[in-house]
Design a protein around this motif. Structure first.
Motif, PDB file in Angstrom:
ATOM      1  N   THR A  84      -3.569   1.258  -4.827  1.00  0.00           N
ATOM      2  CA  THR A  84      -3.019   0.345  -3.815  1.00  0.00           C
ATOM      3  C   THR A  84      -3.741   0.473  -2.468  1.00  0.00           C
ATOM      4  O   THR A  84      -3.362  -0.196  -1.500  1.00  0.00           O
ATOM      5  CB  THR A  84      -1.505   0.610  -3.599  1.00  0.00           C
ATOM      6  OG1 THR A  84      -1.333   1.951  -3.120  1.00  0.00           O
ATOM      7  CG2 THR A  84      -0.712   0.436  -4.890  1.00  0.00           C
ATOM      8  N   ALA A  85      -4.766   1.299  -2.421  1.00  0.00           N
ATOM      9  CA  ALA A  85      -5.414   1.619  -1.130  1.00  0.00           C
ATOM     10  C   ALA A  85      -5.972   0.390  -0.432  1.00  0.00           C
ATOM     11  O   ALA A  85      -6.037   0.346   0.796  1.00  0.00           O
ATOM     12  CB  ALA A  85      -6.504   2.658  -1.332  1.00  0.00           C
ATOM     13  N   VAL A 100      -1.643   5.778  -5.229  1.00  0.00           N
ATOM     14  CA  VAL A 100      -2.181   5.705  -3.859  1.00  0.00           C
ATOM     15  C   VAL A 100      -3.575   5.077  -3.904  1.00  0.00           C
ATOM     16  O   VAL A 100      -3.914   4.197  -3.104  1.00  0.00           O
ATOM     17  CB  VAL A 100      -2.203   7.114  -3.220  1.00  0.00           C
ATOM     18  CG1 VAL A 100      -3.008   7.125  -1.929  1.00  0.00           C
ATOM     19  CG2 VAL A 100      -0.775   7.599  -2.967  1.00  0.00           C
ATOM     20  N   ASP A 101      -4.347   5.512  -4.854  1.00  0.00           N
ATOM     21  CA  ASP A 101      -5.707   5.011  -5.035  1.00  0.00           C
ATOM     22  C   ASP A 101      -5.722   3.520  -5.372  1.00  0.00           C
ATOM     23  O   ASP A 101      -6.454   2.734  -4.778  1.00  0.00           O
ATOM     24  CB  ASP A 101      -6.327   5.786  -6.203  1.00  0.00           C
ATOM     25  CG  ASP A 101      -7.740   6.169  -5.904  1.00  0.00           C
ATOM     26  OD1 ASP A 101      -7.953   6.671  -4.782  1.00  0.00           O
ATOM     27  OD2 ASP A 101      -8.605   5.922  -6.774  1.00  0.00           O
ATOM     28  N   ASP A 109      -0.088  12.076   8.173  1.00  0.00           N
ATOM     29  CA  ASP A 109      -0.757  10.767   8.167  1.00  0.00           C
ATOM     30  C   ASP A 109      -0.947  10.292   9.602  1.00  0.00           C
ATOM     31  O   ASP A 109      -0.030   9.711  10.195  1.00  0.00           O
ATOM     32  CB  ASP A 109       0.073   9.751   7.375  1.00  0.00           C
ATOM     33  CG  ASP A 109      -0.638   8.401   7.295  1.00  0.00           C
ATOM     34  OD1 ASP A 109      -1.719   8.251   7.912  1.00  0.00           O
ATOM     35  OD2 ASP A 109      -0.109   7.498   6.627  1.00  0.00           O
ATOM     36  N   THR A 124       5.426   4.496   2.569  1.00  0.00           N
ATOM     37  CA  THR A 124       5.106   5.928   2.526  1.00  0.00           C
ATOM     38  C   THR A 124       6.264   6.720   1.943  1.00  0.00           C
ATOM     39  O   THR A 124       7.410   6.586   2.379  1.00  0.00           O
ATOM     40  CB  THR A 124       4.780   6.437   3.942  1.00  0.00           C
ATOM     41  OG1 THR A 124       3.702   5.658   4.469  1.00  0.00           O
ATOM     42  CG2 THR A 124       4.377   7.906   3.915  1.00  0.00           C
ATOM     43  N   LEU A 156       0.942   9.943  -8.725  1.00  0.00           N
ATOM     44  CA  LEU A 156       0.952   9.553  -7.314  1.00  0.00           C
ATOM     45  C   LEU A 156      -0.457   9.260  -6.823  1.00  0.00           C
ATOM     46  O   LEU A 156      -0.706   8.250  -6.165  1.00  0.00           O
ATOM     47  CB  LEU A 156       1.511  10.699  -6.468  1.00  0.00           C
ATOM     48  CG  LEU A 156       2.980  10.679  -6.088  1.00  0.00           C
ATOM     49  CD1 LEU A 156       3.271  11.911  -5.259  1.00  0.00           C
ATOM     50  CD2 LEU A 156       3.366   9.415  -5.338  1.00  0.00           C
ATOM     51  N   ARG A 182       0.843  -1.192   0.000  1.00  0.00           N
ATOM     52  CA  ARG A 182       0.000   0.000   0.000  1.00  0.00           C
ATOM     53  C   ARG A 182       0.880   1.245   0.000  1.00  0.00           C
ATOM     54  O   ARG A 182       1.741   1.393   0.859  1.00  0.00           O
ATOM     55  CB  ARG A 182      -0.883  -0.005   1.250  1.00  0.00           C
ATOM     56  CG  ARG A 182      -1.759   1.209   1.316  1.00  0.00           C
ATOM     57  CD  ARG A 182      -2.745   1.126   2.448  1.00  0.00           C
ATOM     58  NE  ARG A 182      -3.626   2.277   2.390  1.00  0.00           N
ATOM     59  CZ  ARG A 182      -4.490   2.603   3.323  1.00  0.00           C
ATOM     60  NH1 ARG A 182      -4.606   1.857   4.397  1.00  0.00           N
ATOM     61  NH2 ARG A 182      -5.248   3.667   3.197  1.00  0.00           N
ATOM     62  N   VAL A 183       0.697   2.118  -0.963  1.00  0.00           N
ATOM     63  CA  VAL A 183       1.529   3.320  -1.079  1.00  0.00           C
ATOM     64  C   VAL A 183       0.784   4.526  -0.521  1.00  0.00           C
ATOM     65  O   VAL A 183      -0.411   4.713  -0.785  1.00  0.00           O
ATOM     66  CB  VAL A 183       1.921   3.591  -2.550  1.00  0.00           C
ATOM     67  CG1 VAL A 183       2.784   4.846  -2.663  1.00  0.00           C
ATOM     68  CG2 VAL A 183       2.653   2.385  -3.138  1.00  0.00           C
ATOM     69  N   LYS A 184       1.495   5.317   0.289  1.00  0.00           N
ATOM     70  CA  LYS A 184       0.934   6.569   0.802  1.00  0.00           C
ATOM     71  C   LYS A 184       1.980   7.675   0.642  1.00  0.00           C
ATOM     72  O   LYS A 184       3.141   7.390   0.326  1.00  0.00           O
ATOM     73  CB  LYS A 184       0.556   6.410   2.278  1.00  0.00           C
ATOM     74  CG  LYS A 184      -0.501   5.328   2.512  1.00  0.00           C
ATOM     75  CD  LYS A 184      -0.851   5.184   3.968  1.00  0.00           C
ATOM     76  CE  LYS A 184      -2.136   5.908   4.284  1.00  0.00           C
ATOM     77  NZ  LYS A 184      -2.527   5.729   5.705  1.00  0.00           N
ATOM     78  N   THR A 185       1.575   8.899   0.870  1.00  0.00           N
ATOM     79  CA  THR A 185       2.542  10.002   0.809  1.00  0.00           C
ATOM     80  C   THR A 185       2.366  10.906   2.023  1.00  0.00           C
ATOM     81  O   THR A 185       1.279  10.982   2.602  1.00  0.00           O
ATOM     82  CB  THR A 185       2.358  10.874  -0.454  1.00  0.00           C
ATOM     83  OG1 THR A 185       1.064  11.477  -0.405  1.00  0.00           O
ATOM     84  CG2 THR A 185       2.482  10.076  -1.730  1.00  0.00           C
TER      85      THR A 185
END
Ligand code: IPE
Ligand code: IPE
Ligand code: MG
Length: 231
Positions: free
Chosen positions: A122-123, A119-120, A168, A131, A115, A97-100
């Protein structure tokens, strides 16, 4: 005798430093050092998943990095856009899961849109939370948190209340911070979150920091005794 099992940190934060020096040592332009750095990051993400690390948070571009020459900033932004495209399938396959975190609104649209899509996409993944700290500064994060508190009209009463104002709120404090490239400083990274993090510095330049580098850092962490101010 069998090796004792690795004591794995739940959250590893990394300052990926040394790309420029890696390139200079080889007589190459800095941009090629950054490109090699992306390959190292690919390895470290995979290794983090394999080791069962829950969270990996990497310093990819600081608020201060905007002051580098325009040509380098542009090269970095192009590399980010291209890397997002190239890595998306693999990240999905590995359930990452990718976040920023950071002032991502300041990034060029070519990076921002990709991005957001990543993010969407892999949510819903349930593996490693990966992250990217982008246009990130610890001081900027604290200022932005204060601004949000004022706007909300209810000032935080406790540390937990304040932590919920950070970029976050679901990100736990790092257990281990790794900085490659030999410098022993924080460079405005995760100032609030690093309060009780174990610090690990290595001379290895980021492009050379691969799975083995991560395992060595995690083994070192396993030998630390954390006290959190207690006896
Ligand atoms: C880290 O490598 C990557 C970014 C800051 C974007 P550097 O570019 O800082 O590499 P050195 O420190 O000059 O070797
Ligand atoms: C820290 O590295 C920022 C990132 C790795 C993105 P820098 O190379 O920018 O830090 P300083 O300038 O050595 O403190
Ligand atoms: Mg540097």
């Amino acid at each position: 005798m069998a090796e004792p099992p690795l004591k794995v940190p739940r959250h590893v934060a990394a300052i990926m430093d040394g790309n420029g020096r890696w390139a200079r040592q080889r007589g190459l332009p800095r941009a090629l050092g950054h490109r090699e750095g992306v390959k190292a990051l690919h390895d470290v993400v995979k290794a983090s998943s394999d080791l069962g690390i829950g969270f990996l948070t990497v310093y990819s571009f600081s608020t201060e990095n905007w002051h580098r020459p325009e040509s380098e900033v542009n090269a970095l932004m192009q590399l980010m856009a291209a890397s997002i495209d190239a890595e998306q399938d693999g990240l999905m396959k590995n359930n990452v899961r990718v976040k920023t975190i950071g002032r991502t609104a300041d990034l060029p649209e070519s990076v921002r849109l990709r991005l957001a899509r990543l993010v969407d996409a892999t949510a819903g993944n349930t593996g490693l939370v990966f992250t990217l700290a982008l246009s990130y500064g610890g001081r900027a994060e604290l200022v932005d948190a204060c601004r949000r508190a004022v706007e909300s009209g209810s000032p935080p009463a406790t540390e937990n209340d304040f932590a919920r104002l950070l970029y976050d709120p679901e990100l736990p404090d790092p257990d281990l911070l790794i900085r490659t490239g030999g410098e022993q400083r924080i460079s405005n990274y995760l100032l609030w979150q690093l309060a009780y993090t174990e610090l690990y510095f290595t001379e290895t330049l980021w492009p050379d920091f691969r799975r083995d580098g991560l395992v060595a850092a995690v083994e070192d962490y396993g030998r630390r005794q954390r006290r959190f101010g207690r006896v």
